[in-house]
Design a protein around this motif. Structure first.
Motif, PDB file in Angstrom:
ATOM      1  N   ASP A   1       4.679  66.557  80.063  1.00 23.38           N
ATOM      2  CA  ASP A   1       4.826  67.538  81.136  1.00 23.38           C
ATOM      3  C   ASP A   1       5.180  66.774  82.410  1.00 23.38           C
ATOM      4  OD1 ASP A   1       4.600  69.364  83.178  1.00 23.38           O
ATOM      5  OD2 ASP A   1       2.758  70.292  82.409  1.00 23.38           O
ATOM      6  N   PHE A   2       6.397  66.935  82.900  1.00 23.69           N
ATOM      7  CA  PHE A   2       6.851  66.166  84.054  1.00 23.69           C
ATOM      8  C   PHE A   2       6.175  66.578  85.363  1.00 23.69           C
ATOM      9  CE2 PHE A   2      10.644  65.392  81.274  1.00 23.69           C
ATOM     10  CZ  PHE A   2      10.393  64.043  81.106  1.00 23.69           C
TER      11      PHE A   2
ATOM     12  N   ARG B   1       8.319  69.567  77.318  1.00 19.77           N
ATOM     13  CA  ARG B   1       6.988  70.017  76.914  1.00 19.77           C
ATOM     14  C   ARG B   1       6.944  70.575  75.491  1.00 19.77           C
ATOM     15  NH1 ARG B   1       6.440  73.905  81.946  1.00 19.77           N
ATOM     16  NH2 ARG B   1       8.546  74.178  81.119  1.00 19.77           N
ATOM     17  N   SER B   2       8.024  71.233  75.046  1.00 19.47           N
ATOM     18  CA  SER B   2       7.992  71.980  73.772  1.00 19.47           C
ATOM     19  C   SER B   2       8.046  71.043  72.569  1.00 19.47           C
ATOM     20  CB  SER B   2       9.173  72.942  73.705  1.00 19.47           C
ATOM     21  OG  SER B   2       9.246  73.701  74.871  1.00 19.47           O
TER      22      SER B   2
ATOM     23  N   ILE C   1      26.678  77.009  84.194  1.00 15.69           N
ATOM     24  CA  ILE C   1      26.994  76.560  82.837  1.00 15.69           C
ATOM     25  C   ILE C   1      26.474  77.599  81.848  1.00 15.69           C
ATOM     26  CG2 ILE C   1      26.539  74.732  81.137  1.00 15.69           C
ATOM     27  CD1 ILE C   1      28.219  73.771  83.532  1.00 15.69           C
TER      28      ILE C   1
ATOM     29  N   TYR D   1      14.637  75.328  95.358  1.00 15.77           N
ATOM     30  CA  TYR D   1      15.397  74.658  94.282  1.00 15.77           C
ATOM     31  C   TYR D   1      16.505  73.810  94.902  1.00 15.77           C
ATOM     32  CZ  TYR D   1      18.648  74.335  90.280  1.00 15.77           C
ATOM     33  OH  TYR D   1      19.517  73.896  89.291  1.00 15.77           O
TER      34      TYR D   1
ATOM     35  N   ILE E   1      21.412  72.195  78.578  1.00 22.30           N
ATOM     36  CA  ILE E   1      22.293  71.044  78.793  1.00 22.30           C
ATOM     37  C   ILE E   1      21.653  69.759  78.271  1.00 22.30           C
ATOM     38  CG2 ILE E   1      23.446  69.659  80.576  1.00 22.30           C
ATOM     39  CD1 ILE E   1      23.461  72.267  82.330  1.00 22.30           C
TER      40      ILE E   1
ATOM     41  N   SER F   1      21.710  67.233  88.742  1.00 19.86           N
ATOM     42  CA  SER F   1      21.215  67.997  89.895  1.00 19.86           C
ATOM     43  C   SER F   1      21.882  69.378  89.875  1.00 19.86           C
ATOM     44  CB  SER F   1      21.439  67.219  91.191  1.00 19.86           C
ATOM     45  OG  SER F   1      22.760  67.264  91.599  1.00 19.86           O
TER      46      SER F   1
ATOM     47  N   HIS G   1      19.680  80.218  78.306  1.00 20.16           N
ATOM     48  CA  HIS G   1      18.872  80.858  79.350  1.00 20.16           C
ATOM     49  C   HIS G   1      19.754  81.581  80.365  1.00 20.16           C
ATOM     50  CE1 HIS G   1      15.174  78.031  78.681  1.00 20.16           C
ATOM     51  NE2 HIS G   1      15.373  78.897  77.716  1.00 20.16           N
ATOM     52  N   ASN G   2      20.831  80.915  80.793  1.00 24.95           N
ATOM     53  CA  ASN G   2      21.724  81.509  81.789  1.00 24.95           C
ATOM     54  C   ASN G   2      22.410  82.758  81.261  1.00 24.95           C
ATOM     55  OD1 ASN G   2      21.754  80.405  84.241  1.00 24.95           O
ATOM     56  ND2 ASN G   2      23.369  78.940  83.857  1.00 24.95           N
TER      57      ASN G   2
ATOM     58  N   SER H   1      14.789  69.695  75.322  1.00 22.57           N
ATOM     59  CA  SER H   1      14.415  70.746  74.368  1.00 22.57           C
ATOM     60  C   SER H   1      15.334  71.958  74.406  1.00 22.57           C
ATOM     61  CB  SER H   1      12.968  71.195  74.631  1.00 22.57           C
ATOM     62  OG  SER H   1      12.818  71.617  75.970  1.00 22.57           O
TER      63      SER H   1
ATOM     64  N   LYS I   1      16.984  69.637  94.840  1.00 24.29           N
ATOM     65  CA  LYS I   1      18.156  68.971  94.255  1.00 24.29           C
ATOM     66  C   LYS I   1      18.873  68.116  95.299  1.00 24.29           C
ATOM     67  CE  LYS I   1      18.125  70.621  90.002  1.00 24.29           C
ATOM     68  NZ  LYS I   1      18.031  69.766  88.816  1.00 24.29           N
TER      69      LYS I   1
ATOM     70  N   GLY J   1      28.048  73.328  88.439  1.00 20.40           N
ATOM     71  CA  GLY J   1      28.014  74.741  88.801  1.00 20.40           C
ATOM     72  C   GLY J   1      27.454  75.505  87.609  1.00 20.40           C
TER      73      GLY J   1
HETATM   74  N1  LIG Z   1      22.563  75.936  83.540  1.00 26.99           N
HETATM   75  C1  LIG Z   1      23.203  75.898  84.694  1.00 26.99           C
HETATM   76  O1  LIG Z   1      24.043  76.752  85.007  1.00 26.99           O
HETATM   77  C2  LIG Z   1      22.943  74.794  85.663  1.00 26.99           C
HETATM   78  C3  LIG Z   1      23.700  74.733  86.844  1.00 26.99           C
HETATM   79  C4  LIG Z   1      23.469  73.700  87.740  1.00 26.99           C
HETATM   80  C5  LIG Z   1      22.514  72.755  87.467  1.00 26.99           C
HETATM   81  N2  LIG Z   1      21.783  72.842  86.338  1.00 26.99           N
HETATM   82  C6  LIG Z   1      20.783  71.799  86.086  1.00 26.99           C
HETATM   83  O2  LIG Z   1      20.968  71.297  84.780  1.00 26.99           O
HETATM   84  C7  LIG Z   1      19.714  70.925  84.221  1.00 26.99           C
HETATM   85  C8  LIG Z   1      19.516  71.630  82.900  1.00 26.99           C
HETATM   86  O3  LIG Z   1      19.615  73.019  83.098  1.00 26.99           O
HETATM   87  P1  LIG Z   1      19.551  74.042  81.879  1.00 26.99           P
HETATM   88  O4  LIG Z   1      20.143  75.307  82.363  1.00 26.99           O
HETATM   89  O5  LIG Z   1      20.039  73.389  80.649  1.00 26.99           O
HETATM   90  O6  LIG Z   1      17.960  74.235  81.805  1.00 26.99           O
HETATM   91  P2  LIG Z   1      17.023  74.896  80.707  1.00 26.99           P
HETATM   92  O7  LIG Z   1      17.796  75.376  79.538  1.00 26.99           O
HETATM   93  O8  LIG Z   1      16.138  75.836  81.422  1.00 26.99           O
HETATM   94  O9  LIG Z   1      16.161  73.618  80.268  1.00 26.99           O
HETATM   95  C9  LIG Z   1      15.302  73.011  81.177  1.00 26.99           C
HETATM   96  C10 LIG Z   1      14.676  71.812  80.505  1.00 26.99           C
HETATM   97  O10 LIG Z   1      13.694  71.248  81.393  1.00 26.99           O
HETATM   98  C11 LIG Z   1      12.481  71.089  80.667  1.00 26.99           C
HETATM   99  N3  LIG Z   1      11.344  71.215  81.570  1.00 26.99           N
HETATM  100  C12 LIG Z   1      11.115  72.167  82.517  1.00 26.99           C
HETATM  101  N4  LIG Z   1       9.925  71.975  83.097  1.00 26.99           N
HETATM  102  C13 LIG Z   1       9.390  70.861  82.505  1.00 26.99           C
HETATM  103  C14 LIG Z   1       8.175  70.161  82.660  1.00 26.99           C
HETATM  104  N5  LIG Z   1       7.226  70.544  83.549  1.00 26.99           N
HETATM  105  N6  LIG Z   1       7.952  69.066  81.896  1.00 26.99           N
HETATM  106  C15 LIG Z   1       8.861  68.680  80.984  1.00 26.99           C
HETATM  107  N7  LIG Z   1      10.052  69.285  80.789  1.00 26.99           N
HETATM  108  C16 LIG Z   1      10.295  70.386  81.541  1.00 26.99           C
HETATM  109  C17 LIG Z   1      12.506  72.220  79.633  1.00 26.99           C
HETATM  110  O11 LIG Z   1      11.702  71.898  78.528  1.00 26.99           O
HETATM  111  P3  LIG Z   1      10.298  72.552  78.142  1.00 26.99           P
HETATM  112  O12 LIG Z   1      10.295  73.975  78.601  1.00 26.99           O
HETATM  113  O13 LIG Z   1      10.244  72.364  76.675  1.00 26.99           O
HETATM  114  O14 LIG Z   1       9.302  71.714  78.859  1.00 26.99           O
HETATM  115  C18 LIG Z   1      13.978  72.168  79.221  1.00 26.99           C
HETATM  116  O15 LIG Z   1      14.186  71.160  78.265  1.00 26.99           O
HETATM  117  C19 LIG Z   1      18.665  71.279  85.281  1.00 26.99           C
HETATM  118  O16 LIG Z   1      18.378  70.135  86.033  1.00 26.99           O
HETATM  119  C20 LIG Z   1      19.355  72.326  86.143  1.00 26.99           C
HETATM  120  O17 LIG Z   1      18.854  72.314  87.453  1.00 26.99           O
HETATM  121  C21 LIG Z   1      21.965  73.834  85.417  1.00 26.99           C
END
Ligand SMILES: NC(=O)c1ccc[n+]([C@@H]2O[C@H](COP(=O)([O-])OP(=O)(O)OC[C@H]3O[C@@H](n4cnc5c(N)ncnc54)[C@H](OP(=O)(O)O)[C@@H]3O)[C@@H](O)[C@H]2O)c1
Length: 247
Positions: free
Chosen positions: A59-60, A38-39, A184, A151, A18, A137, A188-189, A15, A155, A182
């Protein structure tokens, strides 16, 4: 068959961020994509903008229902060729402030849900061989960062799971790997980044020899590990971090 030229791919966490970009990339390359998060409204809007995608709200953190949920997806849409797990809870909380429910939620969504979904994916009839599982991860499963203790643990646990699961699943024609990004540039970030002082921003940027990453940097790594170009790779974690952990 390459995942980027067909097959059905389940993208967990589709949703936002990434995961959304992974889903969009696979869909425009000819895959049928199951969009999970979830959304529900947001998933429906994303699905409508893509050639072949279906929303599958879930909802995971509700672990007990996950295996039946995946069985329902397979009943409705046929066997999956790939499972990409990108959902996560990333809460910055100092160790002194952790309570059990928060810790449990992080481990449920980040660690236990992908393990249970892999278990459901491997069931005969649920996947089409050669199958692949890719977990997104984080480098925080490899290096430390204050306030990301739980966290990071959630991971790092995935990396251990991936190694042993690879040895079990290869007999069924399933490969399993992880991608550890790393920082991204996700929506949100960048909101969080915008709140930092100039000094903090400069220090974050300086930590990345190749600069901060884009979602497509992770998408490409996931695509590679999902498809036949990586047919001799299993049980590994691919670091995608612009050189952060090389220092
Ligand atoms: N962004 C970074 O810099 C970064 C760096 C290293 C690793 N990562 C990893 O990359 C992945 C994606 O990160 P992102 O920054 O793109 O995250 P994000 O924008 O916060 O998105 C997180 C996703 O997880 C879903 N989610 C969270 N809780 C959930 C639940 N209980 N049930 C179902 N879905 C759920 C959210 O959807 P809903 O809210 O709609 O449920 C959303 O689609 C994650 O595993 C994160 O740890 C990200």
């Amino acid at each position: 068959m390459s995942q980027s030229s067909g097959g059905t791919v389940l993208v967990a966490g589709a949703s936002y961020g990434i995961g959304e970009q992974i889903a969009r990339h696979f869909a425009v390359r000819g895959c049928k994509v199951i969009l999970a998060a979830r959304s529900a409204d947001r998933l429906s809007a994303i699905a409508e903008s893509l050639p072949s995608a279906v929303p599958a709200p879930v909802d995971f953190s509700k672990l007990e229902a996950l295996q039946d949920w995946l069985a329902g997806i397979v009943r409705d849409h046929g066997p999956l060729s790939s499972l990409v797990y990108c959902a996560a809870v990333m809460s910055r909380i100092p160790l002194r402030d952790f309570d059990v429910p928060t810790m449990e939620e992080i481990f449920r969504v980040n660690t236990m849900a992908p393990i249970l979904l892999t278990q459901a994916f491997r069931r005969p009839g649920s996947f089409r061989a050669p199958g692949s599982v890719v977990f997104v991860s984080s480098i925080i499963g490899m290096v430390g960062r204050p306030s990301l203790t739980v966290y990071g643990a959630s991971k790092e646990a995935l990396h251990g799971f991936v190694r042993s699961a690879a040895l079990e699943l290869c007999r069924q024609g399933i490969r399993i790997n992880a991608v550890a990004p790393g920082m991204i540039e996700t929506e949100h970030n960048m909101t969080e980044f915008a709140r930092m002082s100039e000094v903090q921003k400069a220090s974050v940027k300086a930590a990345y020899p190749l600069g901060i990453g884009a979602p497509m940097d992770v998408v490409k790594a996931v695509e590679f590990l999902s498809g036949e170009d990586s047919k001799w790779i299993t049980g590994t974690t691919l670091v995608v971090d612009g050189g952060y952990t090389a220092q």
